[in-house]
Design an enzyme around this catalytic site. Structure first.
Site, PDB file in Angstrom:
ATOM      1  N   GLY A 141      45.807 -64.346 -47.246  1.00 30.55           N
ATOM      2  CA  GLY A 141      45.959 -65.670 -47.847  1.00 30.55           C
ATOM      3  C   GLY A 141      46.713 -66.604 -46.921  1.00 30.55           C
ATOM      4  O   GLY A 141      47.393 -66.180 -45.981  1.00 30.55           O
ATOM      5  N   GLU A 198      37.499 -63.935 -44.046  1.00 24.93           N
ATOM      6  CA  GLU A 198      36.894 -64.982 -43.236  1.00 24.93           C
ATOM      7  C   GLU A 198      35.384 -65.045 -43.481  1.00 24.93           C
ATOM      8  O   GLU A 198      34.789 -64.125 -44.043  1.00 24.93           O
ATOM      9  CB  GLU A 198      37.145 -64.701 -41.748  1.00 24.93           C
ATOM     10  CG  GLU A 198      38.601 -64.581 -41.358  1.00 24.93           C
ATOM     11  CD  GLU A 198      39.322 -65.918 -41.375  1.00 24.93           C
ATOM     12  OE1 GLU A 198      38.639 -66.967 -41.383  1.00 24.93           O
ATOM     13  OE2 GLU A 198      40.570 -65.908 -41.394  1.00 24.93           O
ATOM     14  N   VAL A 235      51.947 -59.084 -38.041  1.00 26.08           N
ATOM     15  CA  VAL A 235      51.792 -57.735 -38.556  1.00 26.08           C
ATOM     16  C   VAL A 235      52.259 -57.653 -40.003  1.00 26.08           C
ATOM     17  O   VAL A 235      53.371 -58.047 -40.344  1.00 26.08           O
ATOM     18  CB  VAL A 235      52.591 -56.732 -37.696  1.00 26.08           C
ATOM     19  CG1 VAL A 235      52.510 -55.338 -38.286  1.00 26.08           C
ATOM     20  CG2 VAL A 235      52.053 -56.738 -36.264  1.00 26.08           C
ATOM     21  N   GLY A 269      51.340 -59.309 -42.666  1.00 24.62           N
ATOM     22  CA  GLY A 269      51.416 -60.544 -43.450  1.00 24.62           C
ATOM     23  C   GLY A 269      52.843 -61.019 -43.647  1.00 24.62           C
ATOM     24  O   GLY A 269      53.596 -61.208 -42.692  1.00 24.62           O
ATOM     25  N   ASP A 312      41.469 -55.651 -37.048  1.00 26.83           N
ATOM     26  CA  ASP A 312      42.709 -56.366 -37.341  1.00 26.83           C
ATOM     27  C   ASP A 312      43.863 -55.383 -37.522  1.00 26.83           C
ATOM     28  O   ASP A 312      44.942 -55.559 -36.936  1.00 26.83           O
ATOM     29  CB  ASP A 312      42.532 -57.218 -38.602  1.00 26.83           C
ATOM     30  CG  ASP A 312      43.803 -57.954 -38.992  1.00 26.83           C
ATOM     31  OD1 ASP A 312      44.152 -58.927 -38.309  1.00 26.83           O
ATOM     32  OD2 ASP A 312      44.444 -57.541 -39.982  1.00 26.83           O
ATOM     33  N   ILE A 357      55.402 -59.517 -44.827  1.00 25.88           N
ATOM     34  CA  ILE A 357      56.466 -58.508 -44.773  1.00 25.88           C
ATOM     35  C   ILE A 357      57.236 -58.640 -43.453  1.00 25.88           C
ATOM     36  O   ILE A 357      56.622 -58.690 -42.388  1.00 25.88           O
ATOM     37  CB  ILE A 357      55.883 -57.087 -44.879  1.00 25.88           C
ATOM     38  CG1 ILE A 357      55.003 -56.947 -46.123  1.00 25.88           C
ATOM     39  CG2 ILE A 357      57.000 -56.050 -44.897  1.00 25.88           C
ATOM     40  CD1 ILE A 357      54.262 -55.623 -46.181  1.00 25.88           C
ATOM     41  N   LYS A 404      47.220 -54.709 -34.928  1.00 29.18           N
ATOM     42  CA  LYS A 404      48.578 -54.727 -35.468  1.00 29.18           C
ATOM     43  C   LYS A 404      49.301 -53.408 -35.200  1.00 29.18           C
ATOM     44  O   LYS A 404      50.511 -53.390 -34.903  1.00 29.18           O
ATOM     45  CB  LYS A 404      48.542 -55.042 -36.960  1.00 29.18           C
ATOM     46  CG  LYS A 404      48.088 -56.471 -37.268  1.00 29.18           C
ATOM     47  CD  LYS A 404      47.848 -56.684 -38.751  1.00 29.18           C
ATOM     48  CE  LYS A 404      47.416 -58.126 -39.029  1.00 29.18           C
ATOM     49  NZ  LYS A 404      47.064 -58.352 -40.451  1.00 29.18           N
TER      50      LYS A 404
END
Length: 290
Positions: A172, A60, A2, A4, A71, A6, A75
């Protein structure tokens, strides 16, 4: 993973031991945020911005999970489970991706000092949690306004601590890898009995602000007249191809506005997150059309 890179899960785990979380607003997908930033900054089409995101490794080969909002949705369900000990019925959550957003929509938002952001939110009030994942308008004073590119951010409002903002890279290879390792570490150290998870009694979930008036920016080639909702302002902008695009801001009960918009095929509507802060009627490149 969740948000990235963070550390949002660890932060929430500690926060809910003391605070009652009353509201969460978050940008949870770096791909969609990058695309929206690129469209606005470089006046690219949605398709071109998506191609650039793919070339940079932010999207993607099949980007549907990101651009359709799934996505961010998944999350948000993880966050809901953590904070409230339960999830809403998935089919009842207001869920919309960014595939319909054009440069004209972004220009219309900019004309009243706003940006379109894909926001996942949970709001607790009176025993009811309202969940949504959709593009909304935020003004310059909103904490998510300045979150650009592949950045993710989450705003957490607690009854004691007030508002916290966590921000960091959300797309990334390295941010994703960091988030996976962090999650594995969290799983390893958590008490498997669930004793660390705070439970809420008599929590109900809703997808609508049932008794609340919400404000919406409507964008289209022809905005129809309506005697059901209050029209706050109306104007025209010049679209990307030199054509006129009509805009207006309306107010009405959330459930009624959403139902009405589903019947208006020529219109796109965006809920305004902080309407008191927008500059309706003071846009430099607009003119009234009614």
């Amino acid at each position: 993973t969740v948000a990235g890179g963070i550390p949002v899960i660890n932060t929430l785990e500690h926060l809910i031991k003391i605070n009652k979380v009353v509201k969460i607003e978050a940008i949870l997908n770096g791909t969609t945020n990058y695309i929206l930033s690129d469209i606005r900054e470089n006046h690219h089409s949605f398709e071109h911005s998506l191609q650039i995101a793919q070339q940079k490794g932010y999207a993607e080969a099949d980007p549907s999970n990101d651009i359709d909002g799934w996505d961010a949705f998944y999350k948000l369900m993880v966050v809901s489970d953590l904070v409230f000990g339960n999830q809403p019925t998935w089919s009842e959550v207001n869920h919309r991706g960014i595939g319909q957003i054009t440069i004209d929509h972004i220009t219309a938002a900019d004309s009243i000092g706003c940006r379109i952001k894909h926001v996942a939110s949970l709001e607790y009030s009176g025993g009811v949690v309202i969940a949504s994942v959709e593009p909304i308008l935020v003004s310059t004073t909103h904490s998510l306004y300045s979150v650009e590119g592949v950045e993710n951010a989450i705003l957490i409002s607690g009854d004691i601590v007030g508002e916290l903002k966590l921000q960091g890279p959300g797309a990334g290879a390295l941010p994703t890898a960091s988030a996976i390792v962090e999650d594995l570490s969290t799983i390893y150290r958590l008490n498997p009995t669930g004793e660390n998870q705070k439970k809420f009694d008599s929590i109900k979930f809703s997808n609508l602000h049932m008794d609340s008036t919400t404000d919406w920016l409507l964008i289209g080639n022809q905005v129809p007249a309506t005697d059901v909702f209050a029209i706050q302002d109306n104007w025209e902008i010049t679209g990307n191809q030199g054509h006129s695009v009509q805009c207006c801001v309306i107010s009405g009960f959330d459930i009624e506005v959403r139902k009405w918009l589903k019947q208006q095929k020529q219109l796109t509507g965006y809920r305004i997150g902080d309407v008191n802060q927008i500059k309706i009627g003071h846009s430099f490149d607009c003119k009234p059309y009614l």
